[in-house]
Structure formats: C-alpha cells, structure tokens
Design a protein around this motif. Sequence first.
Motif, PDB file in Angstrom:
ATOM      1  N   THR A 120       0.827  -1.133   0.103  1.00 43.79           N
ATOM      2  CA  THR A 120      -0.078   0.030  -0.105  1.00 43.79           C
ATOM      3  C   THR A 120       1.158   1.096   0.098  1.00 43.79           C
ATOM      4  N   GLU A 121       0.278   2.600  -0.226  1.00 38.65           N
ATOM      5  CA  GLU A 121       1.021   3.594  -0.105  1.00 38.65           C
ATOM      6  C   GLU A 121       1.741   3.863   1.178  1.00 38.65           C
ATOM      7  N   PRO A 122       3.126   4.217   1.100  1.00 39.52           N
ATOM      8  CA  PRO A 122       3.817   4.504   2.343  1.00 39.52           C
ATOM      9  C   PRO A 122       3.102   4.867   3.641  1.00 39.52           C
ATOM     10  N   ARG A 123       2.324   5.868   3.460  1.00 39.56           N
ATOM     11  CA  ARG A 123       1.884   6.782   4.544  1.00 39.56           C
ATOM     12  C   ARG A 123       0.306   6.203   4.754  1.00 39.56           C
ATOM     13  N   ALA A 124      -0.211   5.359   4.013  1.00 42.01           N
ATOM     14  CA  ALA A 124      -1.695   4.887   4.225  1.00 42.01           C
ATOM     15  C   ALA A 124      -1.937   3.926   5.355  1.00 42.01           C
ATOM     16  N   HIS A 125      -2.889   4.065   6.210  1.00 41.46           N
ATOM     17  CA  HIS A 125      -3.108   3.093   7.180  1.00 41.46           C
ATOM     18  C   HIS A 125      -4.374   2.548   6.628  1.00 41.46           C
ATOM     19  N   VAL A 126      -4.010   1.325   6.115  1.00 37.95           N
ATOM     20  CA  VAL A 126      -4.956   0.298   5.572  1.00 37.95           C
ATOM     21  C   VAL A 126      -5.032  -0.880   6.573  1.00 37.95           C
ATOM     22  N   THR A 127      -6.026  -1.493   6.800  1.00 39.50           N
ATOM     23  CA  THR A 127      -6.393  -2.463   7.772  1.00 39.50           C
ATOM     24  C   THR A 127      -6.596  -3.857   7.129  1.00 39.50           C
ATOM     25  N   SER A 128      -6.421  -4.702   7.360  1.00 37.83           N
ATOM     26  CA  SER A 128      -6.835  -6.167   6.676  1.00 37.83           C
ATOM     27  C   SER A 128      -8.060  -6.547   7.049  1.00 37.83           C
ATOM     28  N   ALA A 129      -8.760  -6.884   6.014  1.00 38.91           N
ATOM     29  CA  ALA A 129     -10.161  -7.268   6.308  1.00 38.91           C
ATOM     30  C   ALA A 129     -10.132  -8.925   6.343  1.00 38.91           C
ATOM     31  N   ASP A 172      -2.681 -10.538   3.172  1.00 42.72           N
ATOM     32  CA  ASP A 172      -3.738 -10.064   3.465  1.00 42.72           C
ATOM     33  C   ASP A 172      -4.736  -8.984   2.730  1.00 42.72           C
ATOM     34  N   PHE A 173      -6.006  -9.058   2.491  1.00 43.36           N
ATOM     35  CA  PHE A 173      -6.961  -8.238   1.710  1.00 43.36           C
ATOM     36  C   PHE A 173      -7.353  -7.344   2.365  1.00 43.36           C
ATOM     37  N   ASP A 174      -7.844  -5.952   1.795  1.00 38.52           N
ATOM     38  CA  ASP A 174      -8.714  -5.242   2.166  1.00 38.52           C
ATOM     39  C   ASP A 174     -10.169  -5.480   1.843  1.00 38.52           C
ATOM     40  N   GLU A 175     -10.859  -4.508   2.458  1.00 40.46           N
ATOM     41  CA  GLU A 175     -12.388  -4.567   2.233  1.00 40.46           C
ATOM     42  C   GLU A 175     -12.799  -4.779   0.646  1.00 40.46           C
ATOM     43  N   GLN A 176     -11.976  -4.551   0.025  1.00 43.68           N
ATOM     44  CA  GLN A 176     -12.441  -4.307  -1.585  1.00 43.68           C
ATOM     45  C   GLN A 176     -11.788  -5.518  -2.306  1.00 43.68           C
ATOM     46  N   GLY A 177     -11.118  -6.296  -1.508  1.00 39.34           N
ATOM     47  CA  GLY A 177     -10.579  -7.582  -1.725  1.00 39.34           C
ATOM     48  C   GLY A 177      -9.222  -7.551  -2.579  1.00 39.34           C
ATOM     49  N   ARG A 178      -8.523  -6.152  -2.465  1.00 42.64           N
ATOM     50  CA  ARG A 178      -7.342  -5.946  -2.904  1.00 42.64           C
ATOM     51  C   ARG A 178      -6.349  -6.611  -2.024  1.00 42.64           C
ATOM     52  N   LEU A 179      -5.147  -7.111  -2.942  1.00 38.39           N
ATOM     53  CA  LEU A 179      -4.002  -7.647  -1.699  1.00 38.39           C
ATOM     54  C   LEU A 179      -3.097  -6.332  -1.313  1.00 38.39           C
ATOM     55  N   ILE A 180      -2.954  -6.460   0.145  1.00 39.48           N
ATOM     56  CA  ILE A 180      -2.403  -5.122   0.740  1.00 39.48           C
ATOM     57  C   ILE A 180      -1.136  -5.524   1.489  1.00 39.48           C
ATOM     58  N   GLY A 181      -0.948  -6.880   1.540  1.00 38.70           N
ATOM     59  CA  GLY A 181       0.340  -6.994   2.130  1.00 38.70           C
ATOM     60  C   GLY A 181       0.549  -8.684   2.328  1.00 38.70           C
ATOM     61  N   ILE A 182       1.908  -9.139   2.581  1.00 40.64           N
ATOM     62  CA  ILE A 182       2.727 -10.525   2.544  1.00 40.64           C
ATOM     63  C   ILE A 182       2.891 -10.685   3.757  1.00 40.64           C
ATOM     64  N   GLU A 183       2.807 -11.503   4.598  1.00 37.07           N
ATOM     65  CA  GLU A 183       3.436 -11.928   5.766  1.00 37.07           C
ATOM     66  C   GLU A 183       4.067 -13.081   5.468  1.00 37.07           C
ATOM     67  N   VAL A 184       5.567 -13.046   6.022  1.00 39.04           N
ATOM     68  CA  VAL A 184       6.440 -14.157   5.769  1.00 39.04           C
ATOM     69  C   VAL A 184       6.954 -14.760   6.928  1.00 39.04           C
ATOM     70  N   LEU A 185       6.416 -15.888   7.481  1.00 36.70           N
ATOM     71  CA  LEU A 185       6.990 -16.373   8.830  1.00 36.70           C
ATOM     72  C   LEU A 185       8.167 -17.462   8.438  1.00 36.70           C
ATOM     73  N   ALA A 186       9.133 -17.453   9.495  1.00 35.72           N
ATOM     74  CA  ALA A 186      10.418 -18.262   9.200  1.00 35.72           C
ATOM     75  C   ALA A 186      11.128 -17.458   7.969  1.00 35.72           C
ATOM     76  N   ALA A 187      11.142 -16.082   7.920  1.00 35.93           N
ATOM     77  CA  ALA A 187      11.509 -15.060   7.068  1.00 35.93           C
ATOM     78  C   ALA A 187      13.000 -15.268   6.796  1.00 35.93           C
ATOM     79  N   SER A 188      13.869 -15.421   7.739  1.00 41.06           N
ATOM     80  CA  SER A 188      15.260 -15.755   7.375  1.00 41.06           C
ATOM     81  C   SER A 188      15.706 -16.900   6.510  1.00 41.06           C
ATOM     82  N   SER A 189      14.697 -17.892   6.410  1.00 44.26           N
ATOM     83  CA  SER A 189      15.157 -18.937   5.692  1.00 44.26           C
ATOM     84  C   SER A 189      14.166 -18.929   4.374  1.00 44.26           C
ATOM     85  N   GLN A 190      13.441 -17.981   4.243  1.00 43.05           N
ATOM     86  CA  GLN A 190      12.555 -17.775   3.047  1.00 43.05           C
ATOM     87  C   GLN A 190      13.036 -16.514   2.002  1.00 43.05           C
ATOM     88  N   LEU A 191      13.502 -15.524   2.635  1.00 39.29           N
ATOM     89  CA  LEU A 191      13.781 -14.425   1.982  1.00 39.29           C
ATOM     90  C   LEU A 191      15.235 -13.870   1.903  1.00 39.29           C
TER      91      LEU A 191
END
Length: 81
Positions: free
Chosen positions: A20-29, A46-65
């Motif tokens: 999302t925009e750097p200063r936007a405060h968008v919450t996951s729906a 994570d998707f917003d109210e309109q069904g747009r992808l707003i973020g990706i959380e990666v767990l065990a990130a040190s082995s994945q990224l």
Amino acid sequence: MTDVRVTYDEAVDAAYVHLTEPRAHVTSARMYPCDPVDTEGMINLDFDEQGRLIGIEVLAASSQLPEYLLRSAERPDSGGT
C-alpha cells in the motif's frame, strides 16, 4: 520502479511486505494463509475490504527471503531500519 516497504521482526523471524502507499493506514479485512509445499515457512496474504492484496507476511523469513532484503528492512522493534 516503486520501492516496496518491508518490515522485519527478528525476535519472531517474521517479515511483512507492504503493498500500500507508504503513509496509508489500511487494515486487513481478510487473511488467507498459505502453506507452501516443500518449504519451512508460512505465508499469509492480507486483503482489504475491496478484496485487494495489501500485504504479505512471511514467517520463518530468514530461511525464505534473501538476506539483503532482511538487512535493509525496517525494524519495528528498534523504531526503524
């Protein structure tokens, strides 16, 4: 090319790619968990109210990224990068 904001919490080894925009405060729906086959981590989409992808959380990130991405990521636990 647009820069993508990435945060990384080393204590829990989780990274978040903000789409999302750097200063936007968008919450996951809605969150869609993905458990990729043959990997050691988990990915949550994570998707917003309109069904747009707003973020990706990666767990065990040190082995994945890539290490360079985690080194340059913002650290929420330290107030920045």
